[in-house]
Design an enzyme around this catalytic site. Structure first.
Site, PDB file in Angstrom:
ATOM      1  N   GLU A  15       0.827  -1.212   0.000  1.00  0.00           N
ATOM      2  CA  GLU A  15       0.000   0.000   0.000  1.00  0.00           C
ATOM      3  C   GLU A  15       0.863   1.265   0.000  1.00  0.00           C
ATOM      4  O   GLU A  15       0.367   2.352  -0.280  1.00  0.00           O
ATOM      5  CB  GLU A  15      -0.899   0.033   1.248  1.00  0.00           C
ATOM      6  CG  GLU A  15      -1.991  -1.009   1.232  1.00  0.00           C
ATOM      7  CD  GLU A  15      -2.687  -1.151   2.586  1.00  0.00           C
ATOM      8  OE1 GLU A  15      -3.834  -1.580   2.598  1.00  0.00           O
ATOM      9  OE2 GLU A  15      -2.082  -0.854   3.638  1.00  0.00           O
ATOM     10  N   ASP A 221     -12.392  -5.657  -1.371  1.00  0.00           N
ATOM     11  CA  ASP A 221     -13.214  -6.871  -1.298  1.00  0.00           C
ATOM     12  C   ASP A 221     -14.522  -6.500  -0.638  1.00  0.00           C
ATOM     13  O   ASP A 221     -14.669  -5.382  -0.135  1.00  0.00           O
ATOM     14  CB  ASP A 221     -12.472  -7.947  -0.480  1.00  0.00           C
ATOM     15  CG  ASP A 221     -12.163  -7.473   0.934  1.00  0.00           C
ATOM     16  OD1 ASP A 221     -13.026  -7.643   1.818  1.00  0.00           O
ATOM     17  OD2 ASP A 221     -11.080  -6.905   1.182  1.00  0.00           O
TER      18      ASP A 221
HETATM   19  N1  SAH Z   1      -4.409 -11.653   2.538  1.00  0.00           N
HETATM   20  C1  SAH Z   1      -3.669 -10.561   3.128  1.00  0.00           C
HETATM   21  C2  SAH Z   1      -4.403 -10.157   4.362  1.00  0.00           C
HETATM   22  C3  SAH Z   1      -4.324  -8.724   4.612  1.00  0.00           C
HETATM   23  S1  SAH Z   1      -5.273  -8.334   6.026  1.00  0.00           S
HETATM   24  C4  SAH Z   1      -2.264 -10.995   3.420  1.00  0.00           C
HETATM   25  O1  SAH Z   1      -1.985 -12.156   3.243  1.00  0.00           O
HETATM   26  O2  SAH Z   1      -1.413 -10.167   3.767  1.00  0.00           O
HETATM   27  C5  SAH Z   1      -6.192  -7.085   5.432  1.00  0.00           C
HETATM   28  C6  SAH Z   1      -5.600  -5.700   5.430  1.00  0.00           C
HETATM   29  O3  SAH Z   1      -6.399  -4.905   4.587  1.00  0.00           O
HETATM   30  C7  SAH Z   1      -5.655  -5.034   6.784  1.00  0.00           C
HETATM   31  O4  SAH Z   1      -4.573  -4.157   6.919  1.00  0.00           O
HETATM   32  C8  SAH Z   1      -7.021  -4.312   6.777  1.00  0.00           C
HETATM   33  O5  SAH Z   1      -6.918  -2.998   7.249  1.00  0.00           O
HETATM   34  C9  SAH Z   1      -7.475  -4.285   5.312  1.00  0.00           C
HETATM   35  N2  SAH Z   1      -8.668  -5.054   4.933  1.00  0.00           N
HETATM   36  C10 SAH Z   1      -9.024  -5.272   3.638  1.00  0.00           C
HETATM   37  N3  SAH Z   1     -10.130  -6.046   3.559  1.00  0.00           N
HETATM   38  C11 SAH Z   1     -10.503  -6.334   4.837  1.00  0.00           C
HETATM   39  C12 SAH Z   1     -11.553  -7.133   5.396  1.00  0.00           C
HETATM   40  N4  SAH Z   1     -12.399  -7.800   4.630  1.00  0.00           N
HETATM   41  N5  SAH Z   1     -11.617  -7.226   6.753  1.00  0.00           N
HETATM   42  C13 SAH Z   1     -10.735  -6.570   7.533  1.00  0.00           C
HETATM   43  N6  SAH Z   1      -9.701  -5.827   7.038  1.00  0.00           N
HETATM   44  C14 SAH Z   1      -9.571  -5.689   5.714  1.00  0.00           C
END
Ligand code: SAH
Length: 252
Positions: A15, A221
């Site tokens: 990001e 998402d």
């Molecule tokens: N699949 C990713 C997971 C990232 S966690 C990995 O393997 O790294 C998600 C990150 O994006 C967090 O920093 C949160 O702030 C944001 N985010 C995006 N979608 C989200 C969701 N559905 N629920 C909670 N946080 C979400």
């Protein structure tokens, strides 16, 4: 007038890497297992960092920005899961208020209230909101997006007429991945636009130190069973570019 220093923060390297590449006179500083980059963007002093995921990581990072780097204001940029039914992948949410959806010290304090602060919702800065609104409207014009993102990538995520939404952002230490979590959140906090894992922690710390801030989230998402699909691809191909363009347009 005191010198302005803008902190720019995201949770994930994907990001924030693009923003780091915008820096002039870039210098690296290591504190508490994080790398803070100082430099300038359009002659404005900035400090750029990614916190990693979650409220504790975010709170520690923003405290360091305030106490070690003397930032005077903060911009948070990243991705989030859409909660309101009119939100689509590729839309942007500008937070007007942030709440920690997993704070629950009932019956001692009302649900969501941060104990001993007497508040559950933290407001973002009104000047930043105006500036953010103008900059983001400009970016979301279709011709602009097509100049900076491959049409193939926009098509892959069905991003055709992305919109800007203003409203409540809910944060907590949970990745939302099914409709039950989503419905539960909506029944407790019906005005929620999107959900993420850092914003309200940043908001609380900024409130406590009197630092004006804004939280800008691109919808990656729909916070349901499909939410892990192509997450990394989205952050790399879409949200990274959104962050670069948002920052370039806000810091002019
Ligand atoms: N699949 C990713 C997971 C990232 S966690 C990995 O393997 O790294 C998600 C990150 O994006 C967090 O920093 C949160 O702030 C944001 N985010 C995006 N979608 C989200 C969701 N559905 N629920 C909670 N946080 C979400």
């Amino acid at each position: 007038m005191a010198q302005r220093i803008i902190g720019i923060m995201g949770a994930l390297p994907e990001e924030i890497n693009g923003v780091v590449n915008l820096l002039q006179n870039k210098k690296e500083h290591r504190f508490g297992k994080r790398i803070y980059y100082t430099g300038t963007i359009n002659n404005q002093d900035v400090v750029v960092v990614y916190s990693r995921i979650g409220k504790v990581a975010a709170a520690a990072t923003v405290s360091t920005l305030i106490l070690k780097f003397n930032i005077t204001e903060l911009i948070f940029t990243g991705v989030a899961g859409g909660i309101a039914s009119d939100l689509k992948i590729g839309d942007i949410v500008l937070g007007t208020e942030l709440v920690q959806h997993d704070m629950d010290a009932t019956p001692l304090f009302p649900q969501f209230e941060i104990p001993l602060i007497g508040k559950s919702h933290f407001k973002t800065d009104s000047e930043f909101l105006k500036l953010g609104e103008n900059s983001i409207q400009h970016i979301l014009e279709n011709s602009y997006l097509h100049q900076v993102i491959d049409t193939e990538d926009l098509d892959q995520f069905n991003i055709h007429h992305p919109k800007l939404h203003l409203g409540l952002i809910a944060s907590g230490d949970q990745f939302f991945k099914d409709s039950e979590q989503k419905n539960n959140l909506l029944s407790n906090l019906p005005d929620t636009k999107c959900v993420e894992m850092e914003g309200a922690a940043v908001a609380q710390v900024c409130y406590e130190f009197g630092i004006p801030f804004i939280v800008i989230r691109t919808i990656s998402d729909e916070a349901d069973q499909h939410s892990t699909i192509d997450f990394m691809k989205f952050t790399e191909k879409i949200s990274n570019i959104y962050s670069i363009e948002i920052i370039k347009n806000i810091i002019k």
